[in-house]
Design a protein around this motif. Structure first.
Motif, PDB file in Angstrom:
ATOM      1  N   GLU A 195       0.832  -1.212   0.000  1.00  0.00           N
ATOM      2  CA  GLU A 195       0.000   0.000   0.000  1.00  0.00           C
ATOM      3  C   GLU A 195       0.865   1.260   0.000  1.00  0.00           C
ATOM      4  N   HIS A 196       1.976   1.189   0.706  1.00  0.00           N
ATOM      5  CA  HIS A 196       2.915   2.317   0.702  1.00  0.00           C
ATOM      6  C   HIS A 196       3.447   2.548  -0.713  1.00  0.00           C
ATOM      7  N   ALA A 197       3.849   1.472  -1.378  1.00  0.00           N
ATOM      8  CA  ALA A 197       4.371   1.583  -2.740  1.00  0.00           C
ATOM      9  C   ALA A 197       3.299   2.099  -3.698  1.00  0.00           C
ATOM     10  N   ARG A 198       2.086   1.588  -3.556  1.00  0.00           N
ATOM     11  CA  ARG A 198       0.983   2.075  -4.411  1.00  0.00           C
ATOM     12  C   ARG A 198       0.745   3.567  -4.185  1.00  0.00           C
ATOM     13  N   GLY A 199       0.823   3.986  -2.934  1.00  0.00           N
ATOM     14  CA  GLY A 199       0.646   5.405  -2.620  1.00  0.00           C
ATOM     15  C   GLY A 199       1.713   6.266  -3.265  1.00  0.00           C
ATOM     16  N   LEU A 200       2.947   5.797  -3.232  1.00  0.00           N
ATOM     17  CA  LEU A 200       4.034   6.544  -3.873  1.00  0.00           C
ATOM     18  C   LEU A 200       3.792   6.679  -5.370  1.00  0.00           C
ATOM     19  N   VAL A 201       3.327   5.605  -5.993  1.00  0.00           N
ATOM     20  CA  VAL A 201       3.045   5.639  -7.435  1.00  0.00           C
ATOM     21  C   VAL A 201       1.898   6.610  -7.715  1.00  0.00           C
ATOM     22  N   ARG A 202       0.841   6.540  -6.907  1.00  0.00           N
ATOM     23  CA  ARG A 202      -0.309   7.443  -7.104  1.00  0.00           C
ATOM     24  C   ARG A 202       0.094   8.910  -6.970  1.00  0.00           C
ATOM     25  N   GLU A 203       0.945   9.192  -5.983  1.00  0.00           N
ATOM     26  CA  GLU A 203       1.386  10.572  -5.741  1.00  0.00           C
ATOM     27  C   GLU A 203       2.326  11.073  -6.832  1.00  0.00           C
ATOM     28  N   GLY A 204       2.930  10.144  -7.535  1.00  0.00           N
ATOM     29  CA  GLY A 204       3.902  10.513  -8.569  1.00  0.00           C
ATOM     30  C   GLY A 204       5.308  10.413  -8.029  1.00  0.00           C
ATOM     31  N   LEU A 205       6.038   9.458  -8.521  1.00  0.00           N
ATOM     32  CA  LEU A 205       7.409   9.246  -8.061  1.00  0.00           C
ATOM     33  C   LEU A 205       8.327  10.328  -8.607  1.00  0.00           C
ATOM     34  N   PRO A 206       9.317  10.728  -7.823  1.00  0.00           N
ATOM     35  CA  PRO A 206      10.272  11.702  -8.362  1.00  0.00           C
ATOM     36  C   PRO A 206      11.046  11.088  -9.530  1.00  0.00           C
ATOM     37  N   ARG A 244      11.186  -6.875  16.647  1.00  0.00           N
ATOM     38  CA  ARG A 244      10.009  -6.891  15.758  1.00  0.00           C
ATOM     39  C   ARG A 244       9.129  -5.659  15.904  1.00  0.00           C
ATOM     40  N   ASP A 245       9.142  -5.007  17.045  1.00  0.00           N
ATOM     41  CA  ASP A 245       8.309  -3.826  17.250  1.00  0.00           C
ATOM     42  C   ASP A 245       9.080  -2.519  17.093  1.00  0.00           C
ATOM     43  N   LYS A 246      10.333  -2.610  16.687  1.00  0.00           N
ATOM     44  CA  LYS A 246      11.153  -1.404  16.524  1.00  0.00           C
ATOM     45  C   LYS A 246      10.772  -0.723  15.203  1.00  0.00           C
ATOM     46  N   VAL A 247      10.259   0.491  15.293  1.00  0.00           N
ATOM     47  CA  VAL A 247       9.880   1.255  14.105  1.00  0.00           C
ATOM     48  C   VAL A 247      10.687   2.551  14.120  1.00  0.00           C
ATOM     49  N   PRO A 248      11.649   2.675  13.240  1.00  0.00           N
ATOM     50  CA  PRO A 248      12.522   3.846  13.247  1.00  0.00           C
ATOM     51  C   PRO A 248      11.814   5.115  12.753  1.00  0.00           C
ATOM     52  N   ASP A 249      12.348   6.254  13.159  1.00  0.00           N
ATOM     53  CA  ASP A 249      11.797   7.535  12.739  1.00  0.00           C
ATOM     54  C   ASP A 249      12.690   8.219  11.700  1.00  0.00           C
ATOM     55  N   HIS A 250      13.594   7.445  11.111  1.00  0.00           N
ATOM     56  CA  HIS A 250      14.516   7.996  10.117  1.00  0.00           C
ATOM     57  C   HIS A 250      14.873   6.895   9.110  1.00  0.00           C
ATOM     58  N   ASP A 251      15.469   7.289   8.013  1.00  0.00           N
ATOM     59  CA  ASP A 251      15.959   6.338   7.007  1.00  0.00           C
ATOM     60  C   ASP A 251      17.453   6.140   7.181  1.00  0.00           C
ATOM     61  N   SER A 252      17.912   4.916   6.923  1.00  0.00           N
ATOM     62  CA  SER A 252      19.357   4.678   6.886  1.00  0.00           C
ATOM     63  C   SER A 252      19.917   5.333   5.624  1.00  0.00           C
ATOM     64  N   TYR A 253      21.218   5.466   5.585  1.00  0.00           N
ATOM     65  CA  TYR A 253      21.880   6.066   4.423  1.00  0.00           C
ATOM     66  C   TYR A 253      21.513   5.313   3.143  1.00  0.00           C
ATOM     67  N   LEU A 254      21.515   3.988   3.207  1.00  0.00           N
ATOM     68  CA  LEU A 254      21.215   3.173   2.032  1.00  0.00           C
ATOM     69  C   LEU A 254      19.788   3.406   1.540  1.00  0.00           C
ATOM     70  N   ILE A 255      18.826   3.430   2.435  1.00  0.00           N
ATOM     71  CA  ILE A 255      17.433   3.678   2.044  1.00  0.00           C
ATOM     72  C   ILE A 255      17.300   5.072   1.447  1.00  0.00           C
ATOM     73  N   ALA A 256      17.963   6.042   2.028  1.00  0.00           N
ATOM     74  CA  ALA A 256      17.924   7.406   1.478  1.00  0.00           C
ATOM     75  C   ALA A 256      18.445   7.417   0.039  1.00  0.00           C
ATOM     76  N   ARG A 257      19.486   6.653  -0.213  1.00  0.00           N
ATOM     77  CA  ARG A 257      20.038   6.583  -1.582  1.00  0.00           C
ATOM     78  C   ARG A 257      19.062   5.888  -2.533  1.00  0.00           C
ATOM     79  N   TYR A 258      18.411   4.821  -2.072  1.00  0.00           N
ATOM     80  CA  TYR A 258      17.395   4.158  -2.902  1.00  0.00           C
ATOM     81  C   TYR A 258      16.280   5.133  -3.249  1.00  0.00           C
ATOM     82  N   LYS A 259      15.855   5.914  -2.263  1.00  0.00           N
ATOM     83  CA  LYS A 259      14.796   6.892  -2.510  1.00  0.00           C
ATOM     84  C   LYS A 259      15.258   7.958  -3.511  1.00  0.00           C
ATOM     85  N   GLU A 260      16.519   8.397  -3.391  1.00  0.00           N
ATOM     86  CA  GLU A 260      17.056   9.373  -4.338  1.00  0.00           C
ATOM     87  C   GLU A 260      17.036   8.840  -5.766  1.00  0.00           C
TER      88      GLU A 260
END
Length: 156
Positions: free
Chosen positions: A53-64, A95-111
């Motif tokens: 659903e997160h991925a679908r939302g990104l596509v709907r919003e328009g990926l950079p 299993r319940d750890k939900v971070p409030d930031h992206d790792s460097y690698l995830i940030a690069r994937y998003k870029e």
């Protein structure tokens, strides 16, 4: 929407080129990746976090725009911290750890505009978790024994 049956004929670069040319939409490629994951994961038991659903939302919003804009991507659940999604690093204690930031690698994937759709399991031994008694090691291995399917969904 019909199935994108040529999906297996392309790697990530090929999919990015098709999307950039408009030959196929990011939504079509994403839905095919999701369908293939759902078809194959019951046997592989590799995908532990579905971010569909997160991925679908990104596509709907328009990926950079980026070199891999719209290409579905699977991450390993090991030091790939994605803000708002659990990262266990192959350990049930997290299993319940939900971070409030992206790792460097995830940030690069998003870029690169990669459309992150899921996370797959890792073996606890990756972290050097072979300590403990033989019984403890066997229990851990039985709980998390899975094949390493890599990060590309293109061959799923």
């Amino acid at each position: 929407m019909g199935r994108f049956t040529e999906y297996n004929s392309y790697d990530a670069v090929g999919l990015a080129e098709l999307i950039a040319k408009g030959a196929v939409s990011p939504a079509e490629v994403l839905e095919e990746a999701i369908a293939r994951t759902e078809e194959r994961n019951p046997k592989l038991n590799a995908v532990i976090l579905k971010m569909y659903e997160h991925a679908r939302g990104l596509v709907r919003e328009g990926l950079p725009r980026g070199p891999f804009s719209g290409v579905p991507f699977l991450i390993k659940d090991i030091n790939t911290v994605y803000s708002g999604f659990p990262t266990t690093n192959a350990c049930a204690l997290f299993r319940d750890k939900v971070p409030d930031h992206d790792s460097y690698l995830i940030a690069r994937y998003k870029e690169a505009s990669m459309d992150l759709v899921a996370a797959s399991k890792m073996h606890l031994a990756v972290l050097g978790a072979e300590a403990g008694s033989k019984d403890q090691q066997d229990r851990i291995k039985k709980q998390i024994a899975i094949p390493d399917i890599g990060i590309a969904l293109t061959k799923l």
